[in-house]
Each structure stands twice: as structure tokens, then as C-alpha cells.
Design a protein around this motif. Structure first.
Motif, short mmCIF file in Angstrom:
data_model
loop_
_atom_site.label_atom_id
_atom_site.label_comp_id
_atom_site.label_asym_id
_atom_site.label_seq_id
_atom_site.Cartn_x
_atom_site.Cartn_y
_atom_site.Cartn_z
N THR A 38 0.83 -1.21 0.00
CA THR A 38 0.00 0.00 0.00
C THR A 38 0.86 1.25 0.00
OG1 THR A 38 -1.79 -1.14 1.15
CG2 THR A 38 -1.77 1.27 1.28
N TYR A 39 1.86 1.30 0.86
CA TYR A 39 2.72 2.48 0.94
C TYR A 39 3.73 2.54 -0.20
CZ TYR A 39 0.97 3.33 5.65
OH TYR A 39 0.16 3.61 6.72
N GLY A 40 4.10 1.40 -0.73
CA GLY A 40 5.05 1.36 -1.84
C GLY A 40 4.32 1.01 -3.11
N ARG A 41 4.45 -0.24 -3.50
CA ARG A 41 3.70 -0.77 -4.65
C ARG A 41 3.71 -2.29 -4.52
NH1 ARG A 41 7.21 -1.71 -9.69
NH2 ARG A 41 9.30 -1.69 -8.83
N GLU A 42 2.98 -2.97 -5.37
CA GLU A 42 2.94 -4.43 -5.30
C GLU A 42 4.10 -4.99 -6.10
OE1 GLU A 42 -0.38 -6.92 -5.44
OE2 GLU A 42 -1.78 -5.31 -4.96
N TRP A 43 5.17 -5.31 -5.38
CA TRP A 43 6.31 -5.97 -6.01
C TRP A 43 6.01 -7.45 -6.08
CZ3 TRP A 43 7.21 -2.31 -2.08
CH2 TRP A 43 7.90 -1.15 -2.48
N PRO A 44 6.50 -8.16 -7.09
CA PRO A 44 6.40 -9.62 -7.07
C PRO A 44 7.17 -10.13 -5.84
CG PRO A 44 7.07 -8.84 -9.23
CD PRO A 44 7.10 -7.66 -8.33
N ALA A 45 6.60 -11.07 -5.11
CA ALA A 45 7.18 -11.52 -3.84
C ALA A 45 8.61 -12.02 -4.00
CB ALA A 45 6.31 -12.60 -3.22
N ASP A 46 8.90 -12.66 -5.12
CA ASP A 46 10.25 -13.20 -5.31
C ASP A 46 11.25 -12.16 -5.81
OD1 ASP A 46 8.89 -13.02 -7.72
OD2 ASP A 46 9.95 -14.73 -8.61
N ARG A 47 10.77 -10.96 -6.21
CA ARG A 47 11.66 -9.92 -6.71
C ARG A 47 11.54 -8.61 -5.94
NH1 ARG A 47 10.08 -11.41 -12.55
NH2 ARG A 47 8.47 -9.93 -12.05
N ALA A 48 10.94 -8.66 -4.76
CA ALA A 48 10.82 -7.44 -3.95
C ALA A 48 12.21 -7.02 -3.48
CB ALA A 48 9.92 -7.71 -2.75
N PRO A 49 12.46 -5.72 -3.40
CA PRO A 49 13.76 -5.26 -2.90
C PRO A 49 14.03 -5.79 -1.49
CG PRO A 49 12.53 -3.44 -3.86
CD PRO A 49 11.61 -4.61 -3.81
N ARG A 50 15.30 -6.02 -1.18
CA ARG A 50 15.66 -6.56 0.14
C ARG A 50 15.20 -5.64 1.26
NH1 ARG A 50 21.74 -7.21 -0.11
NH2 ARG A 50 21.44 -7.37 2.13
N LEU A 51 15.20 -4.34 1.00
CA LEU A 51 14.77 -3.40 2.02
C LEU A 51 13.29 -3.58 2.36
CD1 LEU A 51 15.54 -1.07 3.85
CD2 LEU A 51 15.04 0.50 1.97
N VAL A 52 12.47 -3.94 1.40
CA VAL A 52 11.05 -4.21 1.67
C VAL A 52 10.92 -5.39 2.62
CG1 VAL A 52 8.86 -4.92 0.64
CG2 VAL A 52 10.27 -3.22 -0.51
N LYS A 53 11.66 -6.46 2.34
CA LYS A 53 11.63 -7.63 3.22
C LYS A 53 12.08 -7.24 4.63
CE LYS A 53 13.06 -11.68 1.87
NZ LYS A 53 13.83 -12.88 1.50
#
Length: 159
Positions: A38-53
Motif C-alpha cells: 500500500t505504501y510502496g507498490r505491489e512488487w512480485p514476492a520473489d523480486r521485492a527489494p531486500r529493504l522491503v523484506k
């Protein structure tokens, strides 16, 4: 779609999670992932930036450590206190303002000011007095070092 796994979360806490805590941790990861999207965007779970994780895990661990949002607790006389610092988010999975800014920056959705070239429908550049084809209609600027800017024209006006 969670941006982090339960194993990654249990590796960040310093106690063994029981069955109820594992259930809560699973929903905390899902909630934090939804907030990240919601605050960022919908990244694909396997390619989300490490910072999101990392931010998802940080938010879920923060919730597991203090699910009720207490700011103070005393054993003698049973004093409990909550803070209004996070408002309605106290006692829930949330991101801090700085974490939200990081997510917005990662997604390229951070609000801000920008300039946009606008023109009226059907308008066109006036021919330049020099007769150069690409010069367009430029208006001189009175201050030192100012660059002329384009002037658009229609068939009905003097400009």
C-alpha cells in the motif's frame, strides 16, 4: 503474498514462538506485506527489494514483541500505559514515518513538487522572428541569464 517467510521472522526474535504466537506471526507478516504494498507498490514476492523484506520483518517483530502497544508496564500496582504516538496503529502492525518514506522512495511514489509543460488543446508555437524552423515562438526574459520561453498561439489572438 508475504514479502518475508515465517522462518525469517522466527530468526529475528530471541525466544521460541509457541503455537499461538506462530499463528499471530503469520498474520503479522501478511499485514505488514499488505501495508508495504500500500505504501510502496505491489512488487512480485520473489523480486521485492531486500529493504522491503527487512521493513516487513521489522514491523512484524515490533508487533510480536509488543502486541498491545504498551509504552509502560509495572509489576507493582499493575500499571500499564499506552501512547498516542502511533494513534490508532498502537497495538497493530504498522510502519513508522521513516519506514513509510523508504517504501515510497523504493516505489517511486514519494509525493513532491514537479514542473509539467502544459499547452492548450490545438495550440501551436508561433514562428520565431529569425525565421528558423525549430526556434518556435520565444518570449524574451528581462533578468540576467534568463532563457526565452515558448509562446503558444491560436488564430484569434494577437499573441
Amino acid at each position: 503474498m508475504a514479502y518475508a517467510t515465517l522462518d525469517e521472522l522466527t530468526g529475528r526474535v530471541d525466544w521460541e514462538l509457541d503455537e499461538d504466537e506462530l499463528r499471530i506471526a503469520t498474520t503479522a507478516l501478511a499485514d505488514a506485506s499488505d501495508l508495504a504494498a500500500t505504501y510502496g507498490r505491489e512488487w512480485p514476492a520473489d523480486r521485492a527489494p531486500r529493504l522491503v523484506k527487512m521493513l516487513v520483518l521489522k514491523s512484524a517483530v515490533r508487533y510480536l514483541r509488543n502486541p498491545n502497544g504498551y509504552t509502560q508496564s509495572r509489576a507493582g500496582d499493575e500499571t500499564l500505559a499506552w501512547s498516542d504516538a502511533h494513534g490508532r496503529d498502537a497495538g497493530s502492525v504498522y510502519f513508522t514515518r521513516e519506514e513509510i518514506r523508504l517504501l515510497e522512495n523504493l516505489a517511486g511514489t514519494r509525493p513532491g513538487l514537479t514542473s509539467v509543460t502544459l499547452s492548450a488543446w490545438g495550440s501551436r508555437l508561433r514562428p520565431h522572428s529569425s525565421g528558423r524552423a525549430n526556434a518556435g515562438g520565444l518570449v524574451p526574459v528581462d533578468y540576467e541569464g534568463g532563457r526565452p520561453f515558448p509562446l503558444l498561439d491560436d488564430d484569434g489572438g494577437p499573441w
